[in-house]
Design an enzyme around this catalytic site. Structure first.
Site, mmCIF file in Angstrom:
data_model
loop_
_atom_site.group_PDB
_atom_site.id
_atom_site.type_symbol
_atom_site.label_atom_id
_atom_site.label_comp_id
_atom_site.label_asym_id
_atom_site.label_seq_id
_atom_site.Cartn_x
_atom_site.Cartn_y
_atom_site.Cartn_z
ATOM 1 N N GLY A 13 -19.186 58.520 31.033
ATOM 2 C CA GLY A 13 -19.979 57.329 31.339
ATOM 3 C C GLY A 13 -19.676 56.840 32.751
ATOM 4 O O GLY A 13 -18.544 56.925 33.206
ATOM 5 N N GLY A 117 -12.973 60.039 32.511
ATOM 6 C CA GLY A 117 -12.066 59.541 31.487
ATOM 7 C C GLY A 117 -11.451 60.679 30.684
ATOM 8 O O GLY A 117 -11.374 61.824 31.150
ATOM 9 N N THR A 140 -12.512 54.771 33.837
ATOM 10 C CA THR A 140 -13.220 54.347 32.632
ATOM 11 C C THR A 140 -13.117 52.829 32.523
ATOM 12 O O THR A 140 -12.056 52.259 32.805
ATOM 13 C CB THR A 140 -12.689 54.962 31.320
ATOM 14 O OG1 THR A 140 -13.070 54.125 30.227
ATOM 15 C CG2 THR A 140 -11.190 55.098 31.266
ATOM 16 N N ILE A 141 -14.212 52.213 32.141
ATOM 17 C CA ILE A 141 -14.151 50.757 31.960
ATOM 18 C C ILE A 141 -13.257 50.415 30.771
ATOM 19 O O ILE A 141 -12.742 49.318 30.680
ATOM 20 C CB ILE A 141 -15.547 50.119 31.773
ATOM 21 C CG1 ILE A 141 -16.205 50.575 30.467
ATOM 22 C CG2 ILE A 141 -16.446 50.374 32.965
ATOM 23 C CD1 ILE A 141 -17.331 49.658 30.029
ATOM 24 N N ASP A 142 -13.076 51.377 29.846
ATOM 25 C CA ASP A 142 -12.284 51.091 28.636
ATOM 26 C C ASP A 142 -10.788 50.969 28.937
ATOM 27 O O ASP A 142 -10.040 50.443 28.118
ATOM 28 C CB ASP A 142 -12.476 52.202 27.597
ATOM 29 C CG ASP A 142 -13.862 52.189 26.982
ATOM 30 O OD1 ASP A 142 -14.661 51.310 27.355
ATOM 31 O OD2 ASP A 142 -14.139 53.057 26.145
ATOM 32 N N GLY A 185 -15.563 49.046 24.390
ATOM 33 C CA GLY A 185 -14.167 49.327 24.049
ATOM 34 C C GLY A 185 -14.136 49.986 22.684
ATOM 35 O O GLY A 185 -14.175 49.319 21.668
ATOM 36 N N ARG A 186 -14.181 51.312 22.738
ATOM 37 C CA ARG A 186 -14.309 52.057 21.482
ATOM 38 C C ARG A 186 -13.019 52.100 20.679
ATOM 39 O O ARG A 186 -12.980 51.742 19.520
ATOM 40 C CB ARG A 186 -14.711 53.488 21.809
ATOM 41 C CG ARG A 186 -16.153 53.713 21.582
ATOM 42 C CD ARG A 186 -16.464 55.132 21.719
ATOM 43 N NE ARG A 186 -16.523 55.483 23.121
ATOM 44 C CZ ARG A 186 -17.199 56.503 23.568
ATOM 45 N NH1 ARG A 186 -17.836 57.270 22.731
ATOM 46 N NH2 ARG A 186 -17.215 56.786 24.846
ATOM 47 N N ARG A 281 -24.761 32.756 17.217
ATOM 48 C CA ARG A 281 -25.602 33.570 18.087
ATOM 49 C C ARG A 281 -24.777 34.740 18.623
ATOM 50 O O ARG A 281 -23.566 34.617 18.800
ATOM 51 C CB ARG A 281 -26.119 32.744 19.275
ATOM 52 C CG ARG A 281 -27.101 31.658 18.900
ATOM 53 C CD ARG A 281 -28.451 32.256 18.494
ATOM 54 N NE ARG A 281 -29.438 31.204 18.271
ATOM 55 C CZ ARG A 281 -29.663 30.623 17.089
ATOM 56 N NH1 ARG A 281 -28.949 30.976 16.034
ATOM 57 N NH2 ARG A 281 -30.593 29.695 16.977
ATOM 58 N N HIS A 287 -24.428 47.847 28.631
ATOM 59 C CA HIS A 287 -24.244 48.565 29.902
ATOM 60 C C HIS A 287 -24.225 47.658 31.129
ATOM 61 O O HIS A 287 -23.987 48.147 32.237
ATOM 62 C CB HIS A 287 -25.299 49.660 30.024
ATOM 63 C CG HIS A 287 -25.074 50.751 29.021
ATOM 64 N ND1 HIS A 287 -25.458 50.613 27.706
ATOM 65 C CD2 HIS A 287 -24.443 51.939 29.123
ATOM 66 C CE1 HIS A 287 -25.096 51.708 27.040
ATOM 67 N NE2 HIS A 287 -24.480 52.521 27.870
HETATM 68 O O1 F6P Z 1 -16.311 55.168 27.474
HETATM 69 C C1 F6P Z 1 -17.007 54.245 28.205
HETATM 70 C C2 F6P Z 1 -18.085 53.610 27.390
HETATM 71 O O2 F6P Z 1 -18.722 52.654 28.205
HETATM 72 C C3 F6P Z 1 -17.631 52.991 26.067
HETATM 73 O O3 F6P Z 1 -17.033 51.742 26.242
HETATM 74 C C4 F6P Z 1 -18.923 52.968 25.295
HETATM 75 O O4 F6P Z 1 -18.661 53.010 23.922
HETATM 76 C C5 F6P Z 1 -19.603 54.210 25.739
HETATM 77 O O5 F6P Z 1 -19.078 54.550 26.996
HETATM 78 C C6 F6P Z 1 -21.101 54.089 25.813
HETATM 79 O O6 F6P Z 1 -21.648 55.303 26.168
HETATM 80 P P1 F6P Z 1 -23.185 55.528 26.514
HETATM 81 O O7 F6P Z 1 -23.361 55.270 27.980
HETATM 82 O O8 F6P Z 1 -23.457 56.937 26.162
HETATM 83 O O9 F6P Z 1 -23.996 54.563 25.703
#
Ligand code: F6P
Length: 363
Positions: A13, A117, A140-142, A185-186, A281, A287
């Site tokens: 990503g 990542g 990675t943003i995670d 954040g998976r 809400r 993204h």
């Molecule tokens: O690993 C980075 C990440 O942004 C995760 O936080 C997220 O779950 C995933 O990628 C989303 O991926 P995609 O761009 O395929 O929707």
């Protein structure tokens, strides 16, 4: 010394700071090491399918502050399990690693820098075991890559998430609502944890601490008794209830990264509204966390990583990934870099700090 030719690809990503790395690799190769750089397009897809872009110093001028990656990326391309859609819609999986090696040979590349990542670095390790001189750069943003204090991209995503918490704060307060923010954040809850602490989240839910909805109810009702008509809940997409699993939104057939999470924000908001009566809400930040300009920290880190990656190449120290340790850039073996994920320790000072200011983790 003969002129080195280095390939560079961005995989997985995207995130803010990728262009800053590409710029640093090209400029330091050009000015300092007198090497040539070939861009590989769309991550490992370009390596398998021989799609490349020679990079000159002029081409990377003025990209430092731009989000995305001028090389394109892919989070589905895996040379050792390459997925292709056939005319009948079926997915065929083949080992195309020899095609990847052919591309490297055809362009007379002395090696490859892989910016990405966990998935990208795992493939880098496999290529390195086939004899390809590889250097990894962690992004990675995670922020879930082990061995480095932080990955670039995280700080930019965190800034966006924190601003979102701030914005939800004022509207939530005006209406007296439970405002639920679902962030990325998976497997690691870094974005939720830090944006929650920075924005004053009342409840923070992360994959590392399974939650009990009744603990969340107690926290929200206690706030109401203290005269707080609203509550801010920051939820990582990978958060899960006690004894339950993370919510899968989509499965991507043939991808090395087959699971897309999402939906937990809506589930938690519905439950809160039902059991507390507080109008709820949901905002799913998605993204927005990955797009746009990098923060100065991410530009700084990406530039340092890029320069050090080329320096490792020049010293022929292959099979390594650059990392930040304290204030210094160091490197670790790719094996070590991908051996585990960097997740939030529930006993850490950060979590204790949040608890100390009254934040509920749903446990
Ligand atoms: O690993 C980075 C990440 O942004 C995760 O936080 C997220 O779950 C995933 O990628 C989303 O991926 P995609 O761009 O395929 O929707």
């Amino acid at each position: 010394m003969a002129c080195l030719r280095i390939g560079i690809l961005t995989g997985g990503g995207d995130c803010p700071g990728l262009n800053a790395v590409i710029r640093a690799v090209v400029k330091s190769s050009f000015f300092h090491h007198h090497c040539e750089v070939l861009g590989i397009l769309d991550g490992y897809a370009g390596l398998v399918e021989d799609r490349t872009l020679p990079l000159t110093e002029a081409m990377v001028s003025d990209i430092l502050q731009k989000g995305g990656t001028i090389l394109g990326t892919s989070n589905t391309a895996e040379p050792f399990r390459y997925a292709e859609r056939k005319a009948n819609g079926e997915i065929s999986i083949q080992d195309r690693s020899q095609d990847a090696l052919r591309t490297l040979k055809k362009h007379k590349l002395d090696g490859l820098i892989a910016v990405g990542g966990d998935g990208t670095q795992t493939i880098a390790l496999k290529l390195s075991k086939l004899g390809v001189p590889m250097i990894g750069i962690p992004k990675t943003i995670d922020n879930d890559l082990a061995c480095t204090d932080v990955t670039f991209g995280f700080d930019s995503a965190l800034a966006i998430a924190t601003e979102a918490v701030d914005r939800l704060h004022t509207t939530g307060e005006s209406h007296g609502r439970a405002m639920v923010l679902e962030v990325m954040g998976r497997y690691a809850g870094w974005i939720a944890l830090r944006s929650g602490i920075s924005g004053g989240g009342d409840v923070i839910l992360i994959p590392e601490i399974p939650y009990d909805i009744h603990k969340i109810r107690e926290a929200i009702e206690a706030r109401i008794r203290r005269g707080k008509r609203f509550s801010l809940i920051v939820v990582a997409e990978g958060a899960k209830p006690l004894g339950g699993e993370a919510m899968v939104q989509q499965r991507v057939a043939g991808s090395p990264d087959p699971v897309r999470l999402g939906g937990i924000g809506h589930t938690v908001a519905n439950q809160i509204q039902t059991i507390t009566g507080l109008e709820s809400r949901v905002t799913v930040l998605g993204h927005l966390q990955r797009g746009g300009i990098p923060t100065s920290f991410d530009r700084w880190l990406a530039t340092r990583f890029g320069v050090h990656a080329v320096a490792l190449f020049a010293k022929k120290q292959y099979g390594r990934m650059v990392v930040l340790r304290g204030q210094e850039i160091e490197s670790v073996a790719l094996e070590e870099a991908v051996s585990r994920l960097r997740t939030v320790d529930p006993q850490s000072d950060e979590v204790c700090t949040a608890r100390a200011v009254g934040t509920c983790f749903g446990d």
